[in-house]
Scaffold this motif. Sequence first.
Motif, mmCIF file in Angstrom:
data_model
loop_
_atom_site.group_PDB
_atom_site.id
_atom_site.type_symbol
_atom_site.label_atom_id
_atom_site.label_comp_id
_atom_site.label_asym_id
_atom_site.label_seq_id
_atom_site.Cartn_x
_atom_site.Cartn_y
_atom_site.Cartn_z
ATOM 1 N N PRO A 1 -22.757 14.769 -40.563
ATOM 2 C CA PRO A 1 -23.329 13.958 -39.481
ATOM 3 C C PRO A 1 -22.256 13.087 -38.816
ATOM 4 C CG PRO A 1 -24.730 13.878 -41.421
ATOM 5 C CD PRO A 1 -23.453 14.568 -41.837
ATOM 6 N N TRP A 2 -22.396 12.938 -37.496
ATOM 7 C CA TRP A 2 -21.384 12.219 -36.721
ATOM 8 C C TRP A 2 -22.080 11.548 -35.551
ATOM 9 C CZ3 TRP A 2 -15.984 12.547 -37.580
ATOM 10 C CH2 TRP A 2 -15.170 12.031 -36.577
ATOM 11 N N ASP A 3 -21.759 10.303 -35.300
ATOM 12 C CA ASP A 3 -22.296 9.576 -34.152
ATOM 13 C C ASP A 3 -21.247 8.556 -33.727
ATOM 14 O OD1 ASP A 3 -23.650 8.076 -32.256
ATOM 15 O OD2 ASP A 3 -25.420 7.744 -33.498
ATOM 16 N N THR A 4 -20.477 8.923 -32.715
ATOM 17 C CA THR A 4 -19.451 8.023 -32.197
ATOM 18 C C THR A 4 -19.474 8.064 -30.673
ATOM 19 O OG1 THR A 4 -17.734 9.730 -32.256
ATOM 20 C CG2 THR A 4 -17.900 8.286 -34.175
ATOM 21 N N THR A 5 -18.757 7.124 -30.085
ATOM 22 C CA THR A 5 -18.633 7.078 -28.635
ATOM 23 C C THR A 5 -17.160 7.012 -28.269
ATOM 24 O OG1 THR A 5 -20.755 5.927 -28.481
ATOM 25 C CG2 THR A 5 -19.329 5.839 -26.543
ATOM 26 N N ALA A 6 -16.753 7.905 -27.382
ATOM 27 C CA ALA A 6 -15.364 7.931 -26.900
ATOM 28 C C ALA A 6 -15.119 6.743 -25.979
ATOM 29 C CB ALA A 6 -15.104 9.243 -26.152
ATOM 30 N N ALA A 7 -13.864 6.448 -25.736
ATOM 31 C CA ALA A 7 -13.483 5.340 -24.850
ATOM 32 C C ALA A 7 -14.066 5.511 -23.451
ATOM 33 C CB ALA A 7 -11.959 5.233 -24.783
ATOM 34 N N THR A 8 -14.316 6.759 -23.042
ATOM 35 C CA THR A 8 -14.874 7.035 -21.715
ATOM 36 C C THR A 8 -16.374 6.814 -21.655
ATOM 37 O OG1 THR A 8 -15.256 9.348 -22.293
ATOM 38 C CG2 THR A 8 -13.114 8.798 -21.283
ATOM 39 N N GLY A 9 -17.007 6.595 -22.822
ATOM 40 C CA GLY A 9 -18.455 6.429 -22.875
ATOM 41 C C GLY A 9 -19.185 7.676 -23.347
ATOM 42 N N LEU A 10 -18.476 8.789 -23.503
ATOM 43 C CA LEU A 10 -19.100 10.015 -24.007
ATOM 44 C C LEU A 10 -19.563 9.795 -25.444
ATOM 45 C CD1 LEU A 10 -19.744 13.099 -23.819
ATOM 46 C CD2 LEU A 10 -17.435 13.477 -24.729
ATOM 47 N N ARG A 11 -20.829 10.027 -25.693
ATOM 48 C CA ARG A 11 -21.364 9.907 -27.049
ATOM 49 C C ARG A 11 -21.333 11.282 -27.699
ATOM 50 N NH1 ARG A 11 -26.554 6.514 -28.822
ATOM 51 N NH2 ARG A 11 -26.420 6.812 -31.081
ATOM 52 N N LEU A 12 -20.818 11.328 -28.916
ATOM 53 C CA LEU A 12 -20.715 12.574 -29.670
ATOM 54 C C LEU A 12 -21.657 12.519 -30.861
ATOM 55 C CD1 LEU A 12 -17.502 11.800 -28.747
ATOM 56 C CD2 LEU A 12 -17.352 14.165 -29.463
ATOM 57 N N LEU A 13 -22.493 13.555 -30.980
ATOM 58 C CA LEU A 13 -23.470 13.622 -32.057
ATOM 59 C C LEU A 13 -23.364 14.950 -32.800
ATOM 60 C CD1 LEU A 13 -26.695 12.382 -30.215
ATOM 61 C CD2 LEU A 13 -25.201 11.042 -31.707
ATOM 62 N N ASN A 14 -23.308 14.871 -34.109
ATOM 63 C CA ASN A 14 -23.438 16.050 -34.962
ATOM 64 C C ASN A 14 -24.584 15.743 -35.918
ATOM 65 O OD1 ASN A 14 -23.270 17.979 -37.061
ATOM 66 N ND2 ASN A 14 -21.072 18.220 -36.768
ATOM 67 N N PRO A 15 -25.651 16.564 -35.882
ATOM 68 C CA PRO A 15 -26.809 16.282 -36.733
ATOM 69 C C PRO A 15 -26.638 16.719 -38.182
ATOM 70 C CG PRO A 15 -27.197 18.263 -35.480
ATOM 71 C CD PRO A 15 -25.874 17.698 -34.999
ATOM 72 N N GLY A 16 -25.492 17.289 -38.534
ATOM 73 C CA GLY A 16 -25.335 17.860 -39.870
ATOM 74 C C GLY A 16 -26.129 19.156 -39.968
ATOM 75 N N SER A 17 -26.617 19.467 -41.146
ATOM 76 C CA SER A 17 -27.388 20.689 -41.358
ATOM 77 C C SER A 17 -28.656 20.376 -42.146
ATOM 78 C CB SER A 17 -26.559 21.725 -42.133
ATOM 79 O OG SER A 17 -27.381 22.822 -42.521
ATOM 80 N N PRO A 18 -29.803 20.911 -41.702
ATOM 81 C CA PRO A 18 -31.044 20.682 -42.444
ATOM 82 C C PRO A 18 -31.209 21.618 -43.642
ATOM 83 C CG PRO A 18 -31.522 22.007 -40.530
ATOM 84 C CD PRO A 18 -30.047 21.657 -40.461
ATOM 85 N N THR A 19 -30.295 22.582 -43.783
ATOM 86 C CA THR A 19 -30.446 23.578 -44.848
ATOM 87 C C THR A 19 -29.267 23.662 -45.800
ATOM 88 O OG1 THR A 19 -29.547 25.277 -43.392
ATOM 89 C CG2 THR A 19 -31.957 25.058 -43.446
ATOM 90 N N ASP A 20 -28.099 23.170 -45.377
ATOM 91 C CA ASP A 20 -26.879 23.336 -46.181
ATOM 92 C C ASP A 20 -26.059 22.056 -46.123
ATOM 93 O OD1 ASP A 20 -24.708 24.287 -47.582
ATOM 94 O OD2 ASP A 20 -23.994 25.597 -45.970
ATOM 95 N N ARG A 21 -26.196 21.226 -47.132
ATOM 96 C CA ARG A 21 -25.541 19.921 -47.106
ATOM 97 C C ARG A 21 -24.056 19.986 -47.430
ATOM 98 N NH1 ARG A 21 -25.220 17.284 -52.186
ATOM 99 N NH2 ARG A 21 -26.043 18.587 -53.847
ATOM 100 N N ARG A 22 -23.600 21.120 -47.925
ATOM 101 C CA ARG A 22 -22.207 21.274 -48.362
ATOM 102 C C ARG A 22 -21.817 20.106 -49.255
ATOM 103 N NH1 ARG A 22 -18.995 24.010 -43.343
ATOM 104 N NH2 ARG A 22 -20.137 25.967 -43.399
ATOM 105 N N ARG A 23 -20.824 19.339 -48.864
ATOM 106 C CA ARG A 23 -20.368 18.218 -49.698
ATOM 107 C C ARG A 23 -21.031 16.900 -49.325
ATOM 108 N NH1 ARG A 23 -16.644 21.606 -48.239
ATOM 109 N NH2 ARG A 23 -15.956 20.363 -46.482
#
Length: 166
Positions: free
Chosen positions: A117-139
């Motif tokens: 999972p990832w939720d950050t905002t670039a200096a330009t204001g672009l928001r980046l989202l990664n929801p991870g995985s609902p089926t494979d948590r890996r590490r």
Amino acid sequence: MRLLITSDTHLPKRAKELPAPLLAELPRADVVVHAGDWVDTATLDLLESRSRRLVGVYGNNDGPALRARLPEVAYADLGGLRLGVVHETGAAKGREARCAARFPDLDVLVFGHSHIPWDTTAATGLRLLNPGSPTDRRRQPYRTYMTGTVADGRLGNVELHRLPPR
């Protein structure tokens, strides 16, 4: 407008079906976003049939049948919010600057691939989202997906939903 954001479902390799809490979100979502690595067309068919609107891309584990139906990069205007979806964004280091340069006209970029999972905002204001995985948590400690809302061209109420490990 309510969003359901997921990625890296890897069915049926990593799980036999989508988790019940994620499926329960489908009727509530105005838009379902999937950032690739579906692995099977049945999952695409399911989400297309149960979604009001689906915005999805193929990932590196998706074969010719999925690549024929999905783009590598998807774009959507969601009530004035400029959304992009891509599977891979490269290494975590430098991601914000790299994605801001590649997608200068977006407000939000949803990506997958890492299962982190990832939720950050670039200096330009672009928001980046990664929801991870609902089926494979890996590490990761949990399997995950996200929800959010769009109002007045802005993304809000982004929530990471944790599913118990298997």
